[in-house]
Scaffold this motif. Sequence first.
Motif, PDB file in Angstrom:
ATOM      1  N   LEU A 177       0.824  -1.213   0.000  1.00  0.00           N
ATOM      2  CA  LEU A 177       0.000   0.000   0.000  1.00  0.00           C
ATOM      3  C   LEU A 177       0.856   1.260   0.000  1.00  0.00           C
ATOM      4  O   LEU A 177       0.516   2.249  -0.667  1.00  0.00           O
ATOM      5  CB  LEU A 177      -0.944  -0.002   1.200  1.00  0.00           C
ATOM      6  CG  LEU A 177      -2.123  -0.955   1.131  1.00  0.00           C
ATOM      7  CD1 LEU A 177      -2.845  -0.995   2.455  1.00  0.00           C
ATOM      8  CD2 LEU A 177      -3.063  -0.554   0.016  1.00  0.00           C
ATOM      9  N   VAL A 178       1.957   1.246   0.723  1.00  0.00           N
ATOM     10  CA  VAL A 178       2.877   2.394   0.718  1.00  0.00           C
ATOM     11  C   VAL A 178       3.449   2.578  -0.677  1.00  0.00           C
ATOM     12  O   VAL A 178       3.547   3.700  -1.186  1.00  0.00           O
ATOM     13  CB  VAL A 178       3.988   2.213   1.774  1.00  0.00           C
ATOM     14  CG1 VAL A 178       5.116   3.200   1.560  1.00  0.00           C
ATOM     15  CG2 VAL A 178       3.417   2.373   3.160  1.00  0.00           C
ATOM     16  N   ALA A 179       3.809   1.466  -1.330  1.00  0.00           N
ATOM     17  CA  ALA A 179       4.358   1.557  -2.693  1.00  0.00           C
ATOM     18  C   ALA A 179       3.320   2.084  -3.674  1.00  0.00           C
ATOM     19  O   ALA A 179       3.641   2.900  -4.548  1.00  0.00           O
ATOM     20  CB  ALA A 179       4.863   0.189  -3.143  1.00  0.00           C
ATOM     21  N   LEU A 180       2.068   1.660  -3.531  1.00  0.00           N
ATOM     22  CA  LEU A 180       1.017   2.125  -4.441  1.00  0.00           C
ATOM     23  C   LEU A 180       0.672   3.597  -4.228  1.00  0.00           C
ATOM     24  O   LEU A 180       0.334   4.306  -5.175  1.00  0.00           O
ATOM     25  CB  LEU A 180      -0.245   1.269  -4.274  1.00  0.00           C
ATOM     26  CG  LEU A 180      -0.151  -0.166  -4.767  1.00  0.00           C
ATOM     27  CD1 LEU A 180      -1.427  -0.928  -4.424  1.00  0.00           C
ATOM     28  CD2 LEU A 180       0.113  -0.202  -6.261  1.00  0.00           C
ATOM     29  N   CYS A 181       0.766   4.051  -3.002  1.00  0.00           N
ATOM     30  CA  CYS A 181       0.456   5.457  -2.696  1.00  0.00           C
ATOM     31  C   CYS A 181       1.620   6.392  -2.989  1.00  0.00           C
ATOM     32  O   CYS A 181       1.424   7.610  -3.082  1.00  0.00           O
ATOM     33  CB  CYS A 181       0.058   5.607  -1.238  1.00  0.00           C
ATOM     34  SG  CYS A 181      -1.483   4.815  -0.816  1.00  0.00           S
ATOM     35  N   SER A 182       2.816   5.852  -3.128  1.00  0.00           N
ATOM     36  CA  SER A 182       4.005   6.701  -3.255  1.00  0.00           C
ATOM     37  C   SER A 182       3.994   7.555  -4.510  1.00  0.00           C
ATOM     38  O   SER A 182       4.239   8.762  -4.443  1.00  0.00           O
ATOM     39  CB  SER A 182       5.271   5.849  -3.225  1.00  0.00           C
ATOM     40  OG  SER A 182       5.450   5.284  -1.978  1.00  0.00           O
TER      41      SER A 182
END
Length: 179
Positions: free
Chosen positions: A139-144
């Motif tokens: 999720l952090v990677a997708l939001c980055s």
Amino acid sequence: MMVLHFIVVGVVLAILQTTVCMRTPVSLIAPDFYYVLVAYLALRLDVLRSLIILLPLACVLDVLSGTILGTYALICFSGYFFLRQLANQLPLNQMVYHLPLISLSFLVVSWAVYLLLEVIQPGQQAAWSWWKMLLRMLLVALCSYPLFLFFDLIQKYSQRSFLSLSKLRLRTDNRRRRI
């Protein structure tokens, strides 16, 4: 002005994360917006401005999360310095290389903070689950990427001068003056 804009954006992201996305501190599907902001500050801004922005963000996250005080401050500052150190070692400054770096650093910092808090107060935290943390890392990677674009827009807006020099240009000669 840029510091003020990023403090406001950070506080809004912290409120959004802790009230809308995260029903409990160990929620499964809760993107960590604050960590993307920490990564942006570590990768794109200078140290002094970044630390001035991180201090109120960490305080707001600690107050709103309801966990052990200092946990989010530890995550924010250790993540910031860890990413800053790793970014200095990378030869390329591309967003393609930053996404895995941000995700991996989130996982490492979360694990290290969990181990530290488990040593300090054993049994007070929820059990570590690799698949849950891998999901949060994803999720952090997708939001980055979208948040980095948004932060770039904020930085451009902040650096734009309200009174540009072309508007303030004074004429050196006076048309009515006679020599």
